[in-house]
Design a protein around this motif. Structure first.
Motif, PDB file in Angstrom:
ATOM      1  N   PRO A 176     121.511  52.375  65.451  1.00  0.00           N
ATOM      2  CA  PRO A 176     122.295  53.506  65.986  1.00  0.00           C
ATOM      3  C   PRO A 176     122.183  54.759  65.117  1.00  0.00           C
ATOM      4  CG  PRO A 176     123.569  51.471  66.071  1.00  0.00           C
ATOM      5  CD  PRO A 176     122.332  51.171  65.291  1.00  0.00           C
ATOM      6  N   LEU A 177     122.091  55.907  65.789  1.00  0.00           N
ATOM      7  CA  LEU A 177     121.965  57.172  65.074  1.00  0.00           C
ATOM      8  C   LEU A 177     123.182  57.440  64.182  1.00  0.00           C
ATOM      9  CD1 LEU A 177     120.282  59.766  64.661  1.00  0.00           C
ATOM     10  CD2 LEU A 177     121.556  60.774  66.572  1.00  0.00           C
ATOM     11  N   GLU A 178     124.384  57.029  64.635  1.00  0.00           N
ATOM     12  CA  GLU A 178     125.559  57.290  63.812  1.00  0.00           C
ATOM     13  C   GLU A 178     125.501  56.536  62.483  1.00  0.00           C
ATOM     14  OE1 GLU A 178     126.763  54.198  66.979  1.00  0.00           O
ATOM     15  OE2 GLU A 178     125.629  56.081  66.880  1.00  0.00           O
ATOM     16  N   ARG A 179     124.836  55.397  62.466  1.00  0.00           N
ATOM     17  CA  ARG A 179     124.695  54.668  61.205  1.00  0.00           C
ATOM     18  C   ARG A 179     123.690  55.374  60.288  1.00  0.00           C
ATOM     19  NH1 ARG A 179     124.943  48.237  62.899  1.00  0.00           N
ATOM     20  NH2 ARG A 179     126.577  48.463  64.464  1.00  0.00           N
ATOM     21  N   PHE A 180     122.604  55.875  60.884  1.00  0.00           N
ATOM     22  CA  PHE A 180     121.668  56.670  60.074  1.00  0.00           C
ATOM     23  C   PHE A 180     122.384  57.887  59.482  1.00  0.00           C
ATOM     24  CE2 PHE A 180     117.928  54.622  62.191  1.00  0.00           C
ATOM     25  CZ  PHE A 180     117.218  54.322  61.036  1.00  0.00           C
TER      26      PHE A 180
ATOM     27  N   SER B 262     111.923  56.803  51.063  1.00  0.00           N
ATOM     28  CA  SER B 262     111.705  56.793  52.510  1.00  0.00           C
ATOM     29  C   SER B 262     112.564  55.700  53.127  1.00  0.00           C
ATOM     30  CB  SER B 262     110.231  56.533  52.829  1.00  0.00           C
ATOM     31  OG  SER B 262     110.022  56.401  54.222  1.00  0.00           O
ATOM     32  N   VAL B 263     113.215  56.022  54.251  1.00  0.00           N
ATOM     33  CA  VAL B 263     114.118  55.071  54.905  1.00  0.00           C
ATOM     34  C   VAL B 263     113.834  55.085  56.402  1.00  0.00           C
ATOM     35  CG1 VAL B 263     116.520  54.401  55.331  1.00  0.00           C
ATOM     36  CG2 VAL B 263     115.913  55.544  53.193  1.00  0.00           C
ATOM     37  N   GLY B 264     113.827  53.898  57.019  1.00  0.00           N
ATOM     38  CA  GLY B 264     113.666  53.858  58.460  1.00  0.00           C
ATOM     39  C   GLY B 264     113.459  52.446  58.968  1.00  0.00           C
ATOM     40  N   VAL B 265     113.534  52.307  60.303  1.00  0.00           N
ATOM     41  CA  VAL B 265     113.176  51.045  60.936  1.00  0.00           C
ATOM     42  C   VAL B 265     111.696  50.770  60.656  1.00  0.00           C
ATOM     43  CG1 VAL B 265     112.966  49.848  63.145  1.00  0.00           C
ATOM     44  CG2 VAL B 265     114.935  51.327  62.713  1.00  0.00           C
ATOM     45  N   GLU B 266     111.362  49.522  60.428  1.00  0.00           N
ATOM     46  CA  GLU B 266     109.981  49.174  60.087  1.00  0.00           C
ATOM     47  C   GLU B 266     109.019  49.753  61.117  1.00  0.00           C
ATOM     48  OE1 GLU B 266     106.332  47.802  59.323  1.00  0.00           O
ATOM     49  OE2 GLU B 266     107.252  47.046  61.167  1.00  0.00           O
ATOM     50  N   GLY B 267     108.082  50.557  60.628  1.00  0.00           N
ATOM     51  CA  GLY B 267     107.121  51.219  61.497  1.00  0.00           C
ATOM     52  C   GLY B 267     106.115  51.978  60.672  1.00  0.00           C
TER      53      GLY B 267
ATOM     54  N   GLU C  71     121.715  44.941  65.118  1.00  0.00           N
ATOM     55  CA  GLU C  71     123.148  45.241  65.153  1.00  0.00           C
ATOM     56  C   GLU C  71     123.846  44.733  63.893  1.00  0.00           C
ATOM     57  OE1 GLU C  71     124.908  43.816  68.717  1.00  0.00           O
ATOM     58  OE2 GLU C  71     123.866  45.259  70.006  1.00  0.00           O
ATOM     59  N   ARG C  72     123.328  43.665  63.312  1.00  0.00           N
ATOM     60  CA  ARG C  72     123.968  43.073  62.140  1.00  0.00           C
ATOM     61  C   ARG C  72     123.616  43.778  60.831  1.00  0.00           C
ATOM     62  NH1 ARG C  72     124.417  36.503  62.814  1.00  0.00           N
ATOM     63  NH2 ARG C  72     125.506  36.529  64.825  1.00  0.00           N
ATOM     64  N   ILE C  73     122.702  44.721  60.893  1.00  0.00           N
ATOM     65  CA  ILE C  73     122.404  45.516  59.697  1.00  0.00           C
ATOM     66  C   ILE C  73     123.471  46.596  59.558  1.00  0.00           C
ATOM     67  CG2 ILE C  73     120.782  47.130  58.647  1.00  0.00           C
ATOM     68  CD1 ILE C  73     118.526  45.586  59.977  1.00  0.00           C
ATOM     69  N   THR C  74     124.166  46.601  58.440  1.00  0.00           N
ATOM     70  CA  THR C  74     125.272  47.534  58.234  1.00  0.00           C
ATOM     71  C   THR C  74     124.841  48.706  57.362  1.00  0.00           C
ATOM     72  OG1 THR C  74     126.047  46.367  56.266  1.00  0.00           O
ATOM     73  CG2 THR C  74     126.898  45.623  58.409  1.00  0.00           C
ATOM     74  N   VAL C  75     125.674  49.749  57.382  1.00  0.00           N
ATOM     75  CA  VAL C  75     125.395  50.929  56.575  1.00  0.00           C
ATOM     76  C   VAL C  75     125.386  50.595  55.097  1.00  0.00           C
ATOM     77  CG1 VAL C  75     126.295  53.186  55.890  1.00  0.00           C
ATOM     78  CG2 VAL C  75     126.251  52.545  58.309  1.00  0.00           C
ATOM     79  N   ASP C  76     126.367  49.792  54.661  1.00  0.00           N
ATOM     80  CA  ASP C  76     126.425  49.506  53.229  1.00  0.00           C
ATOM     81  C   ASP C  76     125.220  48.696  52.759  1.00  0.00           C
ATOM     82  OD1 ASP C  76     127.257  47.286  54.598  1.00  0.00           O
ATOM     83  OD2 ASP C  76     128.885  46.762  53.219  1.00  0.00           O
TER      84      ASP C  76
ATOM     85  N   GLN D 262     131.100  51.446  61.805  1.00  0.00           N
ATOM     86  CA  GLN D 262     131.733  51.117  63.074  1.00  0.00           C
ATOM     87  C   GLN D 262     130.933  50.052  63.810  1.00  0.00           C
ATOM     88  OE1 GLN D 262     132.116  54.750  65.232  1.00  0.00           O
ATOM     89  NE2 GLN D 262     133.421  55.703  63.697  1.00  0.00           N
ATOM     90  N   GLY D 263     131.615  49.004  64.186  1.00  0.00           N
ATOM     91  CA  GLY D 263     130.982  47.971  64.998  1.00  0.00           C
ATOM     92  C   GLY D 263     130.060  47.060  64.225  1.00  0.00           C
ATOM     93  N   ALA D 264     129.962  47.213  62.898  1.00  0.00           N
ATOM     94  CA  ALA D 264     129.018  46.404  62.136  1.00  0.00           C
ATOM     95  C   ALA D 264     129.717  45.228  61.506  1.00  0.00           C
ATOM     96  CB  ALA D 264     128.363  47.251  61.050  1.00  0.00           C
TER      97      ALA D 264
END
Length: 562
Positions: free
Chosen positions: A403-407, A457-462, A529-534, A558-560
């Protein structure tokens, strides 16, 4: 009439009329040529019975061909030579009487292949088995260890991409072969000591020995009823025929055995080319670079040509001779073809999957890119003296997204810690709202240079993760349920955020026992979904490996769930 515009098609036959009738009916009804090309047909009868010869005379009037009648049966080579002596064309085509021509452009395509280079003297065609669209012949190659010749891609489907390439071969079959008149003037006629076999391979080797190239034209297609020309001969006089072939083979090796280590027996011209295709995305292209380097090390005398719609990451790569983005690459001669596809080996790192398909050892899983001074200067202008973090919000695909809000929460925490966010990736969707928005403004090489100048660098694996590995910048990659060993090189400074307590591994297309989300693999991934911000922020701290301006706060996620 323009020079080199008349084509003589020579059809040898023995004790048959039906095959000749079918062959010429097909030829006359389908074959088309561009002006000013024209063709003549010469049928050479190899001493058939008189009733057969009488029928052939009637067919000659009906099908409009010249008939040469030999008094005795002397074999394929001698029969073809009779036709060559009578031919008036500057191009000579040898065509068995058991060939059919469903492709109207077969002849024009063969001539066009010869025009590719003045060194091309002999052109073969793709021959299919009747009724099943499977390949019988697209050229022959030599097994040096077994000392035998074999047909390449036999029984493969006609649509098989490597078979459709125009490429050099050691020899092509005389069942359908185009010769330049200049080759005949230079090399001579077929060796009439051969009666039933080996005369075509012998002639191709003689031509190669004189410096002529022998190629197969993958888009010249015909159907070959293999063995039909011999008819009942094989059944009624089988022992005699086998003995004739044995004598032909003995003659062939008497001529060529002491030359099998020479260049003319090698499967391709000196400095031949390897074509690598199947790389549909920047991600695949970056991951192919260790394999391209291994190919150069293993095939030091070959040129590496890559066909891809995403060529940016290969610009400046010293291991690549040429890059093509259009389908015309398949009309160029190549010696070896590799179509890379990682989807068939989900339990391997993509580099290992590609390397296995090419038969090489990559040595490392680290990709590489080669950006120049212009990209380096641009990166310096963007990054300057700031401590930047490159954040790619993706998504890589609909399911493998975060989710963008988590980024935004991660970007806020890192910004508070003294890192300047740079938002990269696809320009679609909303911006982060922090730092600078560079989405859609950078080429792949420019992005690599920016990542190289950044702190993290941070991001979804790609592709961003792979570029970070290539330029040795610390990275955090959100892998979901994918085991990190399948995406991260052991020596790379990459901190994977990985969810280990799920049974699904949806990305491997396996069943998902014990997972409560039946739609997980379609439009959402429970592992993401189970990956949290912290979790991500802590991985960033670990990756940087040095104190930041202040300890970043762990924002509410939120929601994590942890």
């Amino acid at each position: 009439m323009a020079e080199d515009s008349r084509i003589s098609i020579i059809v040898p036959t023995y004790d048959d009329t039906e095959l000749v009738d079918t062959c010429l009916s097909s030829l006359r009804s389908t074959t088309r040529l561009r002006p000013p090309y024209t063709y003549e047909v010469i049928v050479v009868d190899d001493g058939s019975r008189q009733d057969v010869v009488g029928t052939l005379r009637e067919l000659a009037k009906e099908r409009d061909f010249e008939l040469i009648e030999k008094e005795s049966n002397t074999g394929f080579a001698a029969t073809v030579n009779e036709g060559i002596r009578r031919a008036r064309g500057d191009w000579i085509v040898l065509a068995n009487n058991d060939i059919e021509f469903p492709d109207p452009d077969w002849l024009q395509n063969m001539v066009d292949c010869a025009y590719f280079s003045e060194e091309v003297g002999i052109v073969g065609a793709m021959l299919l088995y009747p009724g099943n669209n499977l390949i019988q012949h697209v050229g022959q190659f030599f097994h040096s260890d077994r000392r035998v010749f074999d047909h390449l891609f036999r029984y493969f489907p006609a649509s098989f991409p490597p078979a459709k390439v125009t490429t050099d071969r050691v020899s092509v079959t005389g069942a359908l072969m185009l010769l330049r008149r200049k080759v005949i003037d230079d090399v001579g006629m077929l060796d009439e000591r051969f009666c039933a076999s080996h005369e075509d391979t012998d002639y191709c080797l003689r031509a190669r020995e004189k410096g002529w190239r022998v190629v197969v034209c993958g888009d010249a297609v015909a159907v070959h009823h293999e063995g039909a020309t011999r008819g009942d001969f094989v059944e009624t006089v089988k022992e005699e025929y086998v003995e004739t072939e044995r004598r032909d083979a003995e003659l062939f090796w008497d001529k060529w055995l002491d030359k099998i280590d020479s260049e003319i027996f090698k499967n391709g011209p000196p400095r031949s080319r390897i074509l690598v295709a199947g790389l549909a995305s920047d991600y695949d292209v970056v991951l192919s670079t260790p394999v391209l380097r291994a190919l150069v090390e293993q095939y030091s005398d070959r040129q590496i040509m890559v066909a891809t719609p995403a060529p940016d990451c290969l610009v400046g790569n010293p291991n690549v001779t040429s890059i093509r983005t259009d389908e015309m690459v398949f009309a160029e001669p190549v010696d070896v073809f590799f179509e890379l596809d990682r989807s068939g080996a989900p339990a391997l790192h993509p580099v290992d999957a590609f390397a296995r398909q090419c038969g090489v050892e990559p040595g490392t899983l680290l990709p590489e890119v080669f950006f120049g001074e212009a990209e380096r200067r641009l990166a310096e202008e963007i990054v300057g003296d700031k401590r930047c973090v490159v954040i790619d919000t993706g998504p890589v695909c609909e399911a493998l997204s975060w989710p963008l809000e988590r980024f935004r929460a991660v970007a806020l925490a890192l910004s508070d810690a003294g890192l300047d966010p740079l938002h990269v990736g696809s320009p679609s969707g909303e911006p982060l709202g922090l730092g600078r928005d560079l989405r859609g403004r950078l080429t792949m090489l420019q992005l690599a240079a920016v990542i190289g100048a950044a702190k993290l660098s941070v991001g979804v694996e790609g592709v961003t993760t792979q570029l970070a590995q290539a330029v040795a910048t610390p990275a955090v990659t959100l892998c979901g349920a994918i085991p990190p060993r399948l995406r991260v090189a052991p020596e790379a400074n990459v901190r994977p955020v990985h969810v280990e307590d799920l049974d699904c591994l949806w990305c491997f297309e396996r069943a998902a026992p014990g997972v409560a989300e039946p739609e997980c693999a379609r439009d959402r991934a429970l592992c993401m979904e189970r990956i949290t911000v912290d979790m991500v922020v802590q991985a960033c701290l670990d990756a940087v490996g040095e104190p930041l301006r202040q300890a970043p706060p762990m924002p509410a996620d939120q929601g994590a769930t942890n």
